[in-house]
Design a protein around this motif. Sequence first.
Motif, PDB file in Angstrom:
ATOM      1  N   LYS A  34      -6.402   1.889  -7.086  1.00  0.00           N
ATOM      2  CA  LYS A  34      -5.452   0.772  -7.042  1.00  0.00           C
ATOM      3  C   LYS A  34      -4.208   1.111  -6.208  1.00  0.00           C
ATOM      4  CE  LYS A  34      -3.988  -3.256  -8.634  1.00  0.00           C
ATOM      5  NZ  LYS A  34      -4.703  -4.506  -8.561  1.00  0.00           N
ATOM      6  N   VAL A 133       4.719  -4.538 -11.861  1.00  0.00           N
ATOM      7  CA  VAL A 133       3.741  -4.257 -12.912  1.00  0.00           C
ATOM      8  C   VAL A 133       2.376  -4.603 -12.346  1.00  0.00           C
ATOM      9  CG1 VAL A 133       2.937  -4.826 -15.236  1.00  0.00           C
ATOM     10  CG2 VAL A 133       5.393  -4.742 -14.756  1.00  0.00           C
ATOM     11  N   LYS A 134       1.463  -3.649 -12.420  1.00  0.00           N
ATOM     12  CA  LYS A 134       0.102  -3.860 -11.913  1.00  0.00           C
ATOM     13  C   LYS A 134      -0.872  -3.811 -13.082  1.00  0.00           C
ATOM     14  CE  LYS A 134       0.851  -1.949  -7.357  1.00  0.00           C
ATOM     15  NZ  LYS A 134       0.290  -1.192  -6.274  1.00  0.00           N
ATOM     16  N   ARG A 135      -1.841  -4.709 -13.037  1.00  0.00           N
ATOM     17  CA  ARG A 135      -2.870  -4.737 -14.069  1.00  0.00           C
ATOM     18  C   ARG A 135      -4.131  -4.105 -13.511  1.00  0.00           C
ATOM     19  NH1 ARG A 135      -7.056  -6.965 -16.569  1.00  0.00           N
ATOM     20  NH2 ARG A 135      -6.881  -7.680 -18.711  1.00  0.00           N
ATOM     21  N   THR A 139      -5.765  -0.540 -18.093  1.00  0.00           N
ATOM     22  CA  THR A 139      -4.367  -0.152 -18.245  1.00  0.00           C
ATOM     23  C   THR A 139      -3.459  -1.084 -17.448  1.00  0.00           C
ATOM     24  OG1 THR A 139      -4.536   1.368 -16.376  1.00  0.00           O
ATOM     25  CG2 THR A 139      -4.882   2.317 -18.545  1.00  0.00           C
ATOM     26  N   TYR A 140      -2.185  -0.953 -17.728  1.00  0.00           N
ATOM     27  CA  TYR A 140      -1.141  -1.588 -16.936  1.00  0.00           C
ATOM     28  C   TYR A 140      -0.284  -0.465 -16.363  1.00  0.00           C
ATOM     29  CZ  TYR A 140      -1.915  -6.359 -18.574  1.00  0.00           C
ATOM     30  OH  TYR A 140      -2.445  -7.597 -18.812  1.00  0.00           O
ATOM     31  N   LEU A 142       3.511   0.349 -14.921  1.00  0.00           N
ATOM     32  CA  LEU A 142       4.900  -0.056 -14.706  1.00  0.00           C
ATOM     33  C   LEU A 142       5.394   0.803 -13.555  1.00  0.00           C
ATOM     34  CD1 LEU A 142       6.112  -0.074 -18.427  1.00  0.00           C
ATOM     35  CD2 LEU A 142       4.978  -1.897 -17.149  1.00  0.00           C
ATOM     36  N   ASP A 153      -1.671   1.758 -21.977  1.00  0.00           N
ATOM     37  CA  ASP A 153      -2.956   1.276 -22.486  1.00  0.00           C
ATOM     38  C   ASP A 153      -2.666   0.231 -23.557  1.00  0.00           C
ATOM     39  OD1 ASP A 153      -5.423   0.839 -23.632  1.00  0.00           O
ATOM     40  OD2 ASP A 153      -5.997   2.945 -23.629  1.00  0.00           O
ATOM     41  N   PRO A 154      -3.033  -1.035 -23.336  1.00  0.00           N
ATOM     42  CA  PRO A 154      -2.707  -2.096 -24.299  1.00  0.00           C
ATOM     43  C   PRO A 154      -3.287  -1.875 -25.694  1.00  0.00           C
ATOM     44  CG  PRO A 154      -3.461  -3.042 -22.234  1.00  0.00           C
ATOM     45  CD  PRO A 154      -3.688  -1.570 -22.141  1.00  0.00           C
ATOM     46  N   LYS A 166       4.742  -7.609 -23.912  1.00  0.00           N
ATOM     47  CA  LYS A 166       4.869  -8.328 -22.641  1.00  0.00           C
ATOM     48  C   LYS A 166       6.040  -9.309 -22.678  1.00  0.00           C
ATOM     49  CE  LYS A 166       0.654  -9.783 -21.835  1.00  0.00           C
ATOM     50  NZ  LYS A 166      -0.538 -10.306 -21.154  1.00  0.00           N
ATOM     51  N   ILE A 178       4.808 -10.114 -14.391  1.00  0.00           N
ATOM     52  CA  ILE A 178       3.938  -9.344 -15.282  1.00  0.00           C
ATOM     53  C   ILE A 178       2.612 -10.071 -15.384  1.00  0.00           C
ATOM     54  CG2 ILE A 178       3.655  -8.419 -17.605  1.00  0.00           C
ATOM     55  CD1 ILE A 178       6.820  -8.408 -17.636  1.00  0.00           C
ATOM     56  N   GLU A 180      -1.167 -11.266 -16.483  1.00  0.00           N
ATOM     57  CA  GLU A 180      -1.827 -11.458 -17.788  1.00  0.00           C
ATOM     58  C   GLU A 180      -2.977 -10.574 -17.911  1.00  0.00           C
ATOM     59  OE1 GLU A 180      -0.752 -13.275 -20.356  1.00  0.00           O
ATOM     60  OE2 GLU A 180       0.967 -13.737 -19.126  1.00  0.00           O
TER      61      GLU A 180
END
Length: 180
Positions: A34, A133-135, A139-140, A142, A153-154, A166, A178, A180
């Motif tokens: 990514k 913020v990348k999805r 994971t996300y 910051l 890790d959500p 969020k 941010i 979804e």
Amino acid sequence: MPLPPQQQRGRNMETRFVCTYTPTVRKNAEITRKLHPVRVIIRIVFAVAYFLYTLITALEFEFQDVFGLLFAFGVFLLVWSIVSPEINSFFAIRRSKKSMGPNLTREIVFGDSIEILEKTVKVVWEYSDIQQVKRLRNTYLLMKDKNMGIAIDPETFTEGNFYNFKKFLREKCPNVQIPE
């Protein structure tokens, strides 16, 4: 003996959310793909071109002499270029485990500021440091800049939940989109 993470936190910090993050080969490789897609794509394009060249040349000379070896190297290069993020992640995690011990779990505490706690190391970020913020799939990120970020890790929130986090992050970083 280090203090438990709850005692390491700043006394004046109002903790709103806490999550843990343990790096894995899959998560690190996904982050590499990514954050550095051009590098990964160039490596794969070069490997495919070399593989096709060696295949055509080897077929032309019926895999005789050195052309069979060149073709075998072309296959190796193609496979390596596809799985190199996983290979690099595996070795990075192995190096980290050798220097820091087998447990690489870090705790990320969100309150007045962001505290990242890993073993005896504590790093503090301000919410103004977050530029993006990348999805990813699991994971996300910051992101502070294009090469530095905090992986979240959500599924691993120990205080609060990701849905409310969020909303909280949108309040703290109103200029950051941010996903979804």
